[in-house]
Design a protein around this motif. Structure first.
Motif, short mmCIF file in Angstrom:
data_model
loop_
_atom_site.label_atom_id
_atom_site.label_comp_id
_atom_site.label_asym_id
_atom_site.label_seq_id
_atom_site.Cartn_x
_atom_site.Cartn_y
_atom_site.Cartn_z
N SER A 60 73.19 25.88 -25.76
CA SER A 60 72.92 24.45 -25.88
C SER A 60 71.55 24.20 -26.51
O SER A 60 71.39 23.29 -27.35
CB SER A 60 73.01 23.78 -24.51
OG SER A 60 72.70 22.42 -24.60
N ASP A 63 71.86 24.99 -30.19
CA ASP A 63 72.59 23.90 -30.83
C ASP A 63 71.67 22.69 -31.04
O ASP A 63 71.74 22.02 -32.07
CB ASP A 63 73.81 23.50 -30.00
CG ASP A 63 74.67 22.47 -30.70
OD1 ASP A 63 75.06 22.70 -31.88
OD2 ASP A 63 74.95 21.42 -30.09
N GLY A 64 70.79 22.43 -30.08
CA GLY A 64 69.83 21.34 -30.20
C GLY A 64 68.87 21.54 -31.37
O GLY A 64 68.48 20.57 -32.04
N PHE A 66 69.65 23.16 -34.18
CA PHE A 66 70.45 22.83 -35.36
C PHE A 66 70.58 21.31 -35.52
O PHE A 66 70.47 20.79 -36.63
CB PHE A 66 71.83 23.48 -35.27
CG PHE A 66 71.86 24.93 -35.67
CD1 PHE A 66 71.87 25.29 -37.01
CD2 PHE A 66 71.89 25.92 -34.71
CE1 PHE A 66 71.90 26.63 -37.39
CE2 PHE A 66 71.93 27.26 -35.07
CZ PHE A 66 71.93 27.61 -36.42
N LYS A 67 70.82 20.61 -34.42
CA LYS A 67 70.97 19.15 -34.48
C LYS A 67 69.69 18.47 -34.94
O LYS A 67 69.71 17.54 -35.75
CB LYS A 67 71.39 18.60 -33.11
CG LYS A 67 72.83 18.85 -32.77
CD LYS A 67 73.19 18.30 -31.41
CE LYS A 67 74.63 18.62 -31.08
NZ LYS A 67 75.00 18.22 -29.72
N LYS A 68 68.55 18.94 -34.42
CA LYS A 68 67.27 18.35 -34.81
C LYS A 68 66.98 18.60 -36.29
O LYS A 68 66.48 17.71 -36.99
CB LYS A 68 66.14 18.90 -33.94
CG LYS A 68 64.85 18.13 -34.10
CD LYS A 68 63.89 18.40 -32.98
CE LYS A 68 62.64 17.57 -33.17
NZ LYS A 68 61.68 17.74 -32.11
N ASP A 70 69.28 18.93 -38.57
CA ASP A 70 70.21 18.02 -39.25
C ASP A 70 69.61 16.62 -39.34
O ASP A 70 69.67 15.98 -40.39
CB ASP A 70 71.54 18.01 -38.51
CG ASP A 70 72.62 17.24 -39.26
OD1 ASP A 70 72.42 16.88 -40.43
OD2 ASP A 70 73.69 17.01 -38.66
N GLU A 71 69.00 16.16 -38.25
CA GLU A 71 68.36 14.83 -38.25
C GLU A 71 67.19 14.77 -39.21
O GLU A 71 67.00 13.79 -39.93
CB GLU A 71 67.89 14.48 -36.84
CG GLU A 71 68.99 14.24 -35.85
CD GLU A 71 68.47 14.14 -34.41
OE1 GLU A 71 67.24 14.11 -34.21
OE2 GLU A 71 69.32 14.11 -33.50
N ARG A 76 72.77 20.23 -42.07
CA ARG A 76 72.68 21.23 -40.99
C ARG A 76 72.72 22.62 -41.59
O ARG A 76 73.71 22.98 -42.23
CB ARG A 76 73.86 21.00 -40.04
CG ARG A 76 73.69 21.57 -38.68
CD ARG A 76 74.77 20.99 -37.78
NE ARG A 76 74.81 21.66 -36.53
CZ ARG A 76 74.79 21.04 -35.36
NH1 ARG A 76 74.76 19.74 -35.32
NH2 ARG A 76 74.83 21.72 -34.25
N GLU A 98 75.22 29.17 -37.08
CA GLU A 98 76.03 28.03 -36.65
C GLU A 98 77.47 28.50 -36.62
O GLU A 98 78.07 28.77 -37.66
CB GLU A 98 75.85 26.90 -37.66
CG GLU A 98 76.78 25.73 -37.44
CD GLU A 98 76.22 24.75 -36.45
OE1 GLU A 98 76.35 25.00 -35.24
OE2 GLU A 98 75.64 23.76 -36.87
#
Length: 106
Positions: A60, A63-64, A66-68, A70-71, A76, A98
């Motif tokens: 998790s 994954d966070g 990767f998400k950050k 992406d933002e 991503r 990923e």
């Protein structure tokens, strides 16, 4: 020195990465002197997440990251490089992808 500083210095001074900069005080981007894998071009932008060896990262947490990214970037990345700093200041690097990837043939 912060973990960011240790990893950034290691990338620039030992591995000779270029255009190295810190993004949003959590990840480092730059261009390695040589391709990190045989499937990557030499001019590929890489992202390095610094962590201490005692830090426990869950799926998790990764994954966070990767998400950050992406933002921040609007895209991503398929992988990031984990820059793990040991107690003696050494840095070792591992890929975090990923999703699943097919193992490469040696």
């Amino acid at each position: 020195m912060s973990l960011l500083d240790v990893v950034q210095t290691n990338l620039e001074q030992f591995h000779f990465w270029t255009h190295v900069k810190v993004l949003d005080d959590f990840v480092i981007q730059g261009y390695p002197q040589e391709s990190l894998t045989k499937n990557t071009s030499q001019d590929a932008l890489e992202f390095v997440y610094p962590a201490h060896i005692s830090q426990k990262l869950s799926l998790s947490d990764i994954d966070g990251i990767f998400k950050k990214l992406d933002e921040l970037l609007g895209v991503r990345p398929k992988r990031i490089v984990m820059g793990i700093v040991t107690d003696d200041g050494s840095v070792v690097y591992y890929f975090a992808h990923e999703g699943l990837i097919k193992p490469s043939k040696v």
